[in-house]
Design a protein around this motif. Structure first.
Motif, short mmCIF file in Angstrom:
data_model
loop_
_atom_site.label_atom_id
_atom_site.label_comp_id
_atom_site.label_asym_id
_atom_site.label_seq_id
_atom_site.Cartn_x
_atom_site.Cartn_y
_atom_site.Cartn_z
N GLU A 257 -10.85 2.65 10.35
CA GLU A 257 -10.88 3.98 9.73
C GLU A 257 -9.61 4.77 10.06
N GLU A 258 -9.17 4.65 11.31
CA GLU A 258 -7.93 5.33 11.70
C GLU A 258 -6.73 4.76 10.93
N ARG A 259 -6.69 3.44 10.80
CA ARG A 259 -5.61 2.81 10.06
C ARG A 259 -5.61 3.27 8.61
N LEU A 260 -6.81 3.34 8.03
CA LEU A 260 -6.94 3.77 6.65
C LEU A 260 -6.47 5.21 6.46
N SER A 261 -6.85 6.08 7.37
CA SER A 261 -6.43 7.49 7.23
C SER A 261 -4.95 7.67 7.56
N ARG A 262 -4.43 6.89 8.50
CA ARG A 262 -3.03 7.01 8.90
C ARG A 262 -2.08 6.38 7.89
N ASP A 263 -2.43 5.16 7.44
CA ASP A 263 -1.53 4.39 6.58
C ASP A 263 -1.99 4.34 5.12
N GLY A 264 -3.07 5.03 4.79
CA GLY A 264 -3.63 4.96 3.45
C GLY A 264 -2.63 5.33 2.36
N ALA A 265 -1.76 6.29 2.64
CA ALA A 265 -0.80 6.75 1.63
C ALA A 265 0.23 5.67 1.29
N ILE A 266 0.53 4.80 2.25
CA ILE A 266 1.55 3.77 1.99
C ILE A 266 0.95 2.41 1.64
N MET A 267 -0.38 2.32 1.64
CA MET A 267 -1.05 1.05 1.29
C MET A 267 -1.22 0.96 -0.22
N SER A 268 -1.32 -0.28 -0.66
CA SER A 268 -1.64 -0.48 -2.08
C SER A 268 -3.11 -0.12 -2.29
N GLU A 269 -3.44 0.15 -3.54
CA GLU A 269 -4.84 0.49 -3.85
C GLU A 269 -5.78 -0.65 -3.52
N ASP A 270 -5.33 -1.87 -3.76
CA ASP A 270 -6.16 -3.04 -3.45
C ASP A 270 -6.45 -3.12 -1.96
N GLU A 271 -5.42 -2.90 -1.15
CA GLU A 271 -5.59 -2.96 0.29
C GLU A 271 -6.51 -1.84 0.77
N GLN A 272 -6.35 -0.64 0.22
CA GLN A 272 -7.22 0.48 0.57
C GLN A 272 -8.68 0.16 0.24
N ARG A 273 -8.92 -0.37 -0.96
CA ARG A 273 -10.28 -0.73 -1.37
C ARG A 273 -10.86 -1.82 -0.47
N ARG A 274 -10.03 -2.81 -0.15
CA ARG A 274 -10.50 -3.91 0.71
C ARG A 274 -10.89 -3.39 2.09
N ILE A 275 -10.06 -2.55 2.67
CA ILE A 275 -10.36 -2.01 4.00
C ILE A 275 -11.59 -1.09 3.93
#
Length: 169
Positions: free
Chosen positions: A74-92
């Motif tokens: 969850e921390e990774r998602l909130s911290r790095d979510g802006a620079i992740m691809s949409e697919d990676e965000q959905r997967r996480i």
């Protein structure tokens, strides 16, 4: 499941009825046991808790580990979510959701299993306490031993300490 100590409530009414008639005819020896004090002071309670803690510690550690893993994702998602691809965000996000569901199920199973085992241990201890009370009653010639449902008992009839000494041998 009703505890064996609770059955003594029924005997209280009988004891009081018998007291009213028997007290005039003969001396009746009555004792009282404080079940809360016995459960709080018995060594067996401490050892049962220790056994339960050892038995359930590995599962507790797995639950804590899973909670930490979810928190990291969850921390990774909130911290790095802006620079992740949409697919990676959905997967996480799906992984986190799935892990939370699994964790909830595991916590529920843990709680149920723990409560079941604790009740088994308490049942064994309550049976042992009743045996000790009955032994004391026989050996010391008590006519009645009262427990739950007693509002007050004088120290003269309170045999709780005697029961505890025997129980903790």
């Amino acid at each position: 499941m009703e505890s064996p100590l609770k059955h003594y409530r029924h005997y209280l009414a009988v004891a009081l009825l018998c007291l009213s008639t028997a007290a005039t005819a003969a001396d009746v020896k009555i004792g009282f046991v404080n079940p809360v004090k016995v459960m709080d002071s018995a060594k067996q309670v401490e050892s049962a808790n220790s056994r339960l803690e050892q038995e359930f510690a590995p599962r507790q550690r797995r639950i804590v580990s899973a909670q930490q893993e979810i928190k990291k994702l969850e921390e990774r998602l909130s911290r790095d979510g802006a620079i992740m691809s949409e697919d990676e965000q959905r997967r996480i996000s799906r992984d986190v959701l799935s892990m939370k569901r699994d964790l909830k199920r595991e916590q529920d199973e843990f709680r149920e299993d723990y409560n079941l085992r604790r009740n088994e241990e308490l049942d064994k201890l309550q049976k042992k306490i009743i045996e000790v009370i009955q032994d004391v009653a026989r050996e010391e010639n008590y006519d009645f031993i009262l427990s739950d449902g007693v509002v007050w008992a004088s120290e003269r009839v309170d045999i709780t300490e005697t029961v505890l000494r025997r129980l903790n041998r």
